[in-house]
Design an enzyme around this catalytic site. Structure first.
Site, short mmCIF file in Angstrom:
data_model
loop_
_atom_site.label_atom_id
_atom_site.label_comp_id
_atom_site.label_asym_id
_atom_site.label_seq_id
_atom_site.Cartn_x
_atom_site.Cartn_y
_atom_site.Cartn_z
CG HIS A 29 -1.80 -1.21 1.30
ND1 HIS A 29 -1.35 -2.44 1.68
CD2 HIS A 29 -3.12 -1.35 1.02
CE1 HIS A 29 -2.36 -3.31 1.63
NE2 HIS A 29 -3.43 -2.68 1.24
N GLY A 159 -11.27 3.67 7.41
CA GLY A 159 -11.72 2.34 7.80
C GLY A 159 -11.66 2.14 9.30
CG HIS A 263 -5.98 1.52 -0.52
ND1 HIS A 263 -5.85 2.09 0.72
CD2 HIS A 263 -6.30 0.22 -0.31
CE1 HIS A 263 -6.07 1.17 1.64
NE2 HIS A 263 -6.35 0.03 1.04
CB SER A 383 -23.91 -11.65 35.56
OG SER A 383 -25.16 -11.04 35.72
CD GLU A 410 -20.38 -7.18 24.58
OE1 GLU A 410 -20.43 -6.48 23.53
OE2 GLU A 410 -21.35 -7.30 25.36
CG PHE A 435 -22.56 -11.41 24.76
CD1 PHE A 435 -23.39 -11.48 23.65
CD2 PHE A 435 -23.15 -11.33 26.01
CE1 PHE A 435 -24.78 -11.46 23.80
CE2 PHE A 435 -24.53 -11.31 26.17
CZ PHE A 435 -25.36 -11.37 25.06
CG HIS A 471 -28.64 -14.28 26.32
ND1 HIS A 471 -29.37 -13.72 25.30
CD2 HIS A 471 -28.29 -13.25 27.14
CE1 HIS A 471 -29.48 -12.42 25.51
NE2 HIS A 471 -28.83 -12.10 26.61
NE ARG A 518 -28.21 -17.64 35.80
CZ ARG A 518 -29.53 -17.77 35.80
NH1 ARG A 518 -30.09 -18.72 35.07
NH2 ARG A 518 -30.29 -16.98 36.50
#
Lengths: 657, 657
Positions: A29, A159, A263, A383, A410, A435, A471, A518
């Protein structure tokens, strides 16, 4: 040579070294290095505090090239600045084993502060490093004040700023008021697909103001303008800064300036000649470095030398708590995992509990031994139970605490963690296992950069219950295990929680993910001769038997199910061994003979509340893989266990009919 | 009953149905349904155009609950509005197989427009659906004008707006000027970990203005205020709208209002009683629905009936091109994959080429047959080659085209794609395979919602070369294969590219990922009796042999390597069959006898430029898995193939020593 003339010569040198190297590699580039040469030379000859012969100086200012595709810009400047990047290295741009890979790689090239290329990540890393500086300042002081006050200067492309990870990180930086961070936005109005008008028409300055940033504008090709903006930003005391620098991609290239063609591909010999000609540069020479081009750099580092020496004196004079605090961040020896495990087990209750709760106790005990451990949660501290008790919150203007609030961000958390890891801290970050998908690109970069980042992922299976399939992790466990150099630890009881944290704390050459339940899990039996350090082999027997019909291999919450299944199988006249396998990456490192001994039994059966096919590697052709190859459902956990086949009775039915 | 009294009664009914259901389930989120009941009743009784007995009416307005944890809000309102959600369904909240799962699930409950829960995704879906409306309006018209003008109203929480995916999507919406989109931001200043002050202090209104949105503020508990804001937003012609609605989580709960305690756990009997008492509600009754509570809903849908009937008349009167355009979006039959494959192969060159280039030709041929296909790239249209030629760009004020510019926003692209898929279109989105990591949460939701989204991932291995390890996929192929209900197709030649697109086009019940090479691949031989439809079995022999010593199983670029390896093995006196395995999910569906026949040979050897352990499932205990279990490196592709063991000579060395 006059200062401005030498500066211009340095800028052209960077521009044409970059264009020439891309041309020689026939890949890369060129346009952005040419456009950002002026700004970068300005930074390295007037602003950044560094000494090229000590690239690891802990209080150096950091330069982050978030638009990593412009790597030749960085290599060219590092060369001129006197880092250990030779002209031969530059000529080997993008070749096997060179110091100058396609994108900057941390640990590979002196002066490269982080691995960039995946867009947006560098901005998040910069936020993390700026935060490290603030945290470090509160921790290491002498009579003169904080020993750390380093600043972070980052270059970001369109970007970078379109990516959500940068948006999340920028919001965190604005909230915390990281005034030691300056991001320079390369506003070239061109992306690969054409003008930014086709999709990027937002008001970037206003957006960053909304995050609480100080925003300046500059002409990226006018040193005075850039200098004025930097002066204002460095003077700003309360906010991170964004400089929107209007630039021209491929500047000077006769036909490709301001086009996407500048580019991502070599400009072509003729185009480079044209650019050199326009700049009054000998067009027949390649890789030309005029004698004066290094001058502004050496003059600058010479000026900076006194400050560096003074800092080293202060560093050498540290004693007592201040020295200990310094060593905890910068010179700490890696703990020994086995010894740490033994210590962490002392006094740890073996009562049945959720592994998230047990791990929380272990983590707090560990934190007392490991001052570099700082972290937090993506708004799930309660949690995930990852708050360090009594350690204080990090907040705007208050950086002495250890608990960070990443917000429901996250991906930003992951990128900021990498920045923290790159600058002295051992960061942890917690959220629900599902997640982890939101932050995979950052996790991958921890692994690639061999950084000690610790991910705490709770609510680790469908057995989280009523929240349902959005979840409930199914594929996440194995998807994490696929990332090279990431260790995934899914403990089943107190001893394994201690082992998980001990391993994560001792493992300095890569990230570790802790995967926690959990729900409450039963205690495990300890077979004769059991030593908790066996856990660090990755898999070990919890129920032993000679000439077993089955070897049940499970992790986390399924170890208890396997135990019960073994008992039920016994009632049916079958002998089952039970193996707990909390960390398959560690088990993979064991000699095959050890693996075979641990897994002995006529039929191997894996049991884990997640995808099953990859388990075939451990159970073999004659084995069985029990688990979940469908999405979950919303219902209480016991109902789910029944319905989805995660009970001991189901295991027995599967094996005996 | 006076209008305002009935409205208030409806609001309280929603609030207490929600609180009661969460209490009964002993799990869920009561505070947000209570807070947003007023706004949602306002939407369903005055603004949304819908008929509950025809929940699939294509021109209905859409209501998106991006904060899916507040699912009881939606179920309560759907019940009152007359959708097929009964009081018994509500009493079965969060129970196995009920219509009322923990988070709203598309396809599971009438009136639920998308699956939400993973934060930020619903905002992106809403953008996609609003875009669908604009695209549809340009495609289906009669003498009166467009047949589609539906609007999207979305509720979003702090968490939704902190997530990068929402930021990316919002920027896209602002750029395109999606004036039919209204997002209502539940500004309750509380997150799970406490006050939003601990991490979310940005100026949200200013941020959305920077994206080009129209921003209004309202008191979320004052119907007049909410109505005034909605009136202004619906009147706004050029921009999407954000209403910042100040609300109080758990409003009316005596001790938990405005606290995180109202968020994610039942309020408790006493607290609910207190709230009911304060509202003048019989505190001893649960699941109470006063006779008047349905009135505002039925009155509204009655008013809307004429419009609905008129639309149905227009729909029934469509003929010719307009009818065809309608059917292409709303009533299209699924194509037959085998037939489509045969058609796509007609005239398709078998010349060696990069599969990204071949797939581009196939995609363009397919586009002519499939008007619902629209899509674009995350700023890599040129590299991924996914532009539909001559189809026109979608741009602000110009929605007749088919080519979208998502910008460098992979995650936003994924979420917008899901919205498009949910409302008549077959979206495709392209980027490099490595960046599939940036959009995994959205891909997972396509799979969970069984939506026909098509991902085109190019630059599919280390053999992309010089860009190096940040851009080189290693674990991505298998990580995608782990997602339930996602099909991953990695073609090796022209026929397989045609099969990949034919399969993606025919597969209406889930997403397909096409994984394509940057580099040119050799043509494959066709064994006697070869029929291209065999490709749709997922794996098939390309070189046959009796009593083979080896069965080499490869995909994509490694099929050519396997062919060469088979030839070299032949020179060493060994017989090798070669199997191309472009889609393991399809092969998994084959009867075991077919699988065994395809894979016959003494030793099975997998060869793929990515992680190897999961291949054990196909090669068995005696097999070999060749590939890459480390990160890549920056170098030309042929050098990498040599250094990383991806050559035919290396395969032979591995097998014969």
């Amino acid at each position: 040579m006059a200062g401005s003339e030498a500066f211009e010569q340095a800028v052209h040198t960077v521009q044409f070294l970059s264009a020439d190297a891309v041309q020689r590699a026939n890949s890369g580039h060129p346009g952005t290095p040419m456009a950002l040469a002026g700004i970068t030379v300005e930074l390295f000859t007037r602003w950044l505090r560094y000494q090229p012969n000590d690239p690891a100086w802990p209080n150096r200012d950091r330069f982050i090239l978030s638009c990593g595709h412009a790597s030749m810009l960085l290599y060219s400047v590092l060369h001129l600045a006197g880092y250990d990047v030779s002209l031969d290295d530059i000529k080997a741009f993008r070749q096997w084993n060179s110091k100058t890979p396609g994108h900057p790689e941390y640990g590979h090239t002196p002066g490269v502060e982080t691995t960039t290329g995946p867009l947006g990540q560098g901005v998040g890393n910069a936020v993390g490093i700026a935060l490290s500086s603030k945290l470090s300042a509160e921790r290491v002081r002498d009579a003169e004040g904080p020993l750390f006050d380093y600043r972070v200067f980052a270059l970001a492309s369109d970007g970078d700023l379109m990516e959500g990870v940068a948006a999340e990180s920028a919001s965190i930086a604005g909230h915390l008021g990281l005034s030691n961070l300056v991001v320079i936005y390369d506003d070239n109005r061109i992306t690969i697909d054409g003008s930014t008008d086709i999709t990027f028409t937002e008001d970037v300055g206003k957006r960053f103001e909304s995050y609480g940033w100080f925003v300046q504008r500059a002409d990226g090709h006018d040193p005075e303008s850039v200098r004025a903006a930097l002066t204002a930003c460095v003077a700003e005391q309360g906010r991170p800064s964004l400089i929107i620098a209007r630039t021209h991609i491929g500047i000077g290239a006769p036909t490709k300036q301001d086009t996407p063609d500048a580019h991502g591909a070599p400009l072509g010999e003729e185009e480079i000649r044209g650019a050199k000609r326009a700049a009054g540069w000998p067009e027949d020479e390649t890789f030309r470095i005029p004698s004066g081009a290094r001058e502004p750099f050496s003059a600058h580092t010479e000026r900076e030398r006194a400050g560096y020496d003074a800092w080293q004196k202060r560093r050498a004079a540290l004693t007592g708590d201040a020295l200990a605090a310094y060593q905890a961040l910068i010179e700490r020896p890696a703990p020994n995992a086995e010894q740490l495990l033994t210590e962490l087990l002392t006094g740890l209750s073996k009562e049945p509990d959720a592994t998230r709760s047990i791990a929380a106790k272990v983590q707090n005990a560990l934190a007392a031994r490991l001052p570099a451990l700082v972290g937090g949660s993506a708004d799930l501290a309660g949690s995930c139970k990852t708050t360090l008790k009594g350690a204080g919150d990090v907040a705007p203007g208050a950086f002495s605490g250890r608990n960070l609030h990443f917000g429901i961000r996250e991906h930003g958390m992951g990128a900021v963690m990498n920045g923290l890891a790159l600058s002295g801290f051992i960061p942890y970050g917690s959220t629900f296992l599902i997640f982890s998908d939101y932050m995979r690109p950052s996790i991958r970069l921890s692994a690639l950069m061999e950084q000690q980042a610790i991910y705490v992922f709770t609510h680790d299976s469908v057995l989280l219950g009523e929240d349902g399939p959005t979840h409930q992790p199914i594929e996440q466990l194995w998807a994490l295990r696929l990332i090279p150099n990431l260790h995934v630890f899914r403990p089943a009881n107190a001893a394994e929680c201690a082992a998980a944290w001990a391993h994560a704390a001792a493992r300095t050459q890569g990230p570790t993910a802790l995967v926690l339940s959990r729900q409450k899990l039963p205690a495990l039996p300890e077979p004769a001769g059991f030593n908790p350090t066996q856990i660090l082999n990755g898999a070990y027997p919890v129920v032993e038997a000679e000439s077993a019909d089955y070897c049940l291999i499970a992790s986390g919450s399924e170890v208890g199910v396997a135990l019960e299944a073994a008992r039920l199988l016994g009632e049916r006249g079958k002998v089952a061994r039970v193996v707990s396998a909390p960390c398959l990456e560690l088990f993979e490192q064991q000699p095959e003979a050890v693996q075979q001994r641990v897994l002995r039994g006529a039929v191997r059966v894996s049991l884990e509340a997640g995808r099953t096919p990859p388990w075939r590697r451990w159970v073999g052709d004659t084995g069985r893989t029990l688990g979940l190859d469908r999405f979950g459902a919303s219902a209480p956990d016991q109902v789910l266990a029944e319905q989805l086949g995660l009970t001991a009775a189901h295991v027995v039915r599967e094996l005996l009919g």
